[in-house]
Design a protein around this motif. Structure first.
Motif, PDB file in Angstrom:
ATOM      1  N   LYS A  76       0.833  -1.208   0.000  1.00 26.15           N
ATOM      2  CA  LYS A  76       0.000   0.000   0.000  1.00 26.15           C
ATOM      3  C   LYS A  76       0.865   1.253   0.000  1.00 26.15           C
ATOM      4  CE  LYS A  76      -3.946  -2.063   2.435  1.00 26.15           C
ATOM      5  NZ  LYS A  76      -4.856  -1.925   3.605  1.00 26.15           N
ATOM      6  N   GLY A  77       1.862   1.241  -0.873  1.00 23.48           N
ATOM      7  CA  GLY A  77       2.794   2.350  -0.895  1.00 23.48           C
ATOM      8  C   GLY A  77       3.168   2.787  -2.287  1.00 23.48           C
ATOM      9  N   LYS A 100       6.607   5.747   0.243  1.00 26.21           N
ATOM     10  CA  LYS A 100       5.417   5.720   1.093  1.00 26.21           C
ATOM     11  C   LYS A 100       5.002   4.269   1.336  1.00 26.21           C
ATOM     12  CE  LYS A 100       3.595  10.225  -0.330  1.00 26.21           C
ATOM     13  NZ  LYS A 100       2.386  11.027  -0.589  1.00 26.21           N
ATOM     14  N   HIS A 125      -0.386   3.171   3.085  1.00 29.01           N
ATOM     15  CA  HIS A 125      -1.302   4.286   2.831  1.00 29.01           C
ATOM     16  C   HIS A 125      -2.752   3.892   3.076  1.00 29.01           C
ATOM     17  CE1 HIS A 125      -3.800   6.919   0.143  1.00 29.01           C
ATOM     18  NE2 HIS A 125      -3.140   7.821   0.830  1.00 29.01           N
ATOM     19  N   SER A 148      -5.912  11.371   4.624  1.00 26.27           N
ATOM     20  CA  SER A 148      -4.912  10.415   4.165  1.00 26.27           C
ATOM     21  C   SER A 148      -3.836  10.241   5.227  1.00 26.27           C
ATOM     22  CB  SER A 148      -4.289  10.913   2.854  1.00 26.27           C
ATOM     23  OG  SER A 148      -3.135  10.164   2.522  1.00 26.27           O
ATOM     24  N   THR A 194      -0.146   8.034   5.902  1.00 28.95           N
ATOM     25  CA  THR A 194       0.865   7.155   5.318  1.00 28.95           C
ATOM     26  C   THR A 194       2.211   7.392   5.967  1.00 28.95           C
ATOM     27  OG1 THR A 194       1.858   6.432   3.233  1.00 28.95           O
ATOM     28  CG2 THR A 194       1.516   8.772   3.478  1.00 28.95           C
ATOM     29  N   GLU A 225       5.982   8.068   5.463  1.00 25.42           N
ATOM     30  CA  GLU A 225       6.675   8.692   4.337  1.00 25.42           C
ATOM     31  C   GLU A 225       8.124   9.020   4.701  1.00 25.42           C
ATOM     32  OE1 GLU A 225       4.876  11.827   1.588  1.00 25.42           O
ATOM     33  OE2 GLU A 225       6.187  13.052   2.826  1.00 25.42           O
ATOM     34  N   SER A 256      -5.208   8.150  -3.805  1.00 21.95           N
ATOM     35  CA  SER A 256      -4.009   8.962  -3.982  1.00 21.95           C
ATOM     36  C   SER A 256      -3.822   9.298  -5.461  1.00 21.95           C
ATOM     37  CB  SER A 256      -2.779   8.198  -3.485  1.00 21.95           C
ATOM     38  OG  SER A 256      -2.544   7.066  -4.319  1.00 21.95           O
TER      39      SER A 256
END
Length: 199
Positions: free
Chosen positions: A48-49, A70, A73, A80, A82, A84, A190
């Protein structure tokens, strides 16, 4: 952890209405070129990045390139969240890597080395690129980023505000946008997800 309020505007007219409704002039305009990579087994998508090179141009300054990684997420209700990590890289090296993603394995960048070690892709794939014009405002004590993002399939407009109090920011934005008759909805994906789904 990066936490942002993300709102997708309904049209170009709504984007322009935001500019006209701002109490102060923008502080910065950034031209951004976004290039994404993944492993050949979609290692980043599964996490999920995203793994991004972002070239940033600002009037009167030299172009720079920022690597962003990222992970994890999540986005819900226009908020949002995440993990990072960022690092600046030489622009000429970055351009060479885009042409030949295998060069990622031999890069001296600490962040790229971390990516190679953690995700262990057999090979890297360049997913493609899209561009973005980011207009930055000081608004209500926050940095409000107004984006016009150009994909091959079309253009989208979005507001992003990073904050440790996203619910408070969301309420203030909701009141500001409704007061000025600006059409919007909570962002559900995103920019990378928009790019990959082509919508």
């Amino acid at each position: 952890m990066e936490v942002e309020v993300k709102l997708r505007l309904a049209s170009r007219e709504d984007h322009d209405r935001v500019v006209k409704s701002m109490p102060t002039k923008f502080t910065t305009v950034l031209e951004q070129e976004n290039v994404y990579f993944d492993g050949n087994q979609e290692e980043f998508r599964k996490a999920k990045g995203g793994f991004r090179f972002r070239f940033v141009k600002e009037e009167g300054k030299e172009e720079k390139c920022i690597i962003t990684v990222k992970e994890g997420h999540e986005i819900s209700g226009g908020i949002s969240r995440t993990s990072e990590t960022e690092e600046e890289i030489d622009t000429s090296e970055a351009r060479k890597i885009i042409k030949s993603p295998s060069l990622l394995f031999s890069s001296s960048s600490p962040l790229i080395k971390h990516v190679v070690t953690k995700f262990k892709p057999a090979e890297f794939v360049c997913l493609g690129t899209f561009s973005n014009t980011r207009t930055v405002f000081d608004w209500e004590g926050y940095k409000l980023e107004l984006d016009e993002t150009r994909y091959e399939f079309g253009t989208t407009w979005e507001i992003e505000v990073e904050s440790t109090e996203p619910e408070v920011v969301a309420q203030k934005l909701d009141a500001f946008l409704k007061k000025n008759n600006i059409g919007y909805q909570h962002s559900k994906k995103s920019k990378l997800a928009n790019f990959m789904s082509k919508k």
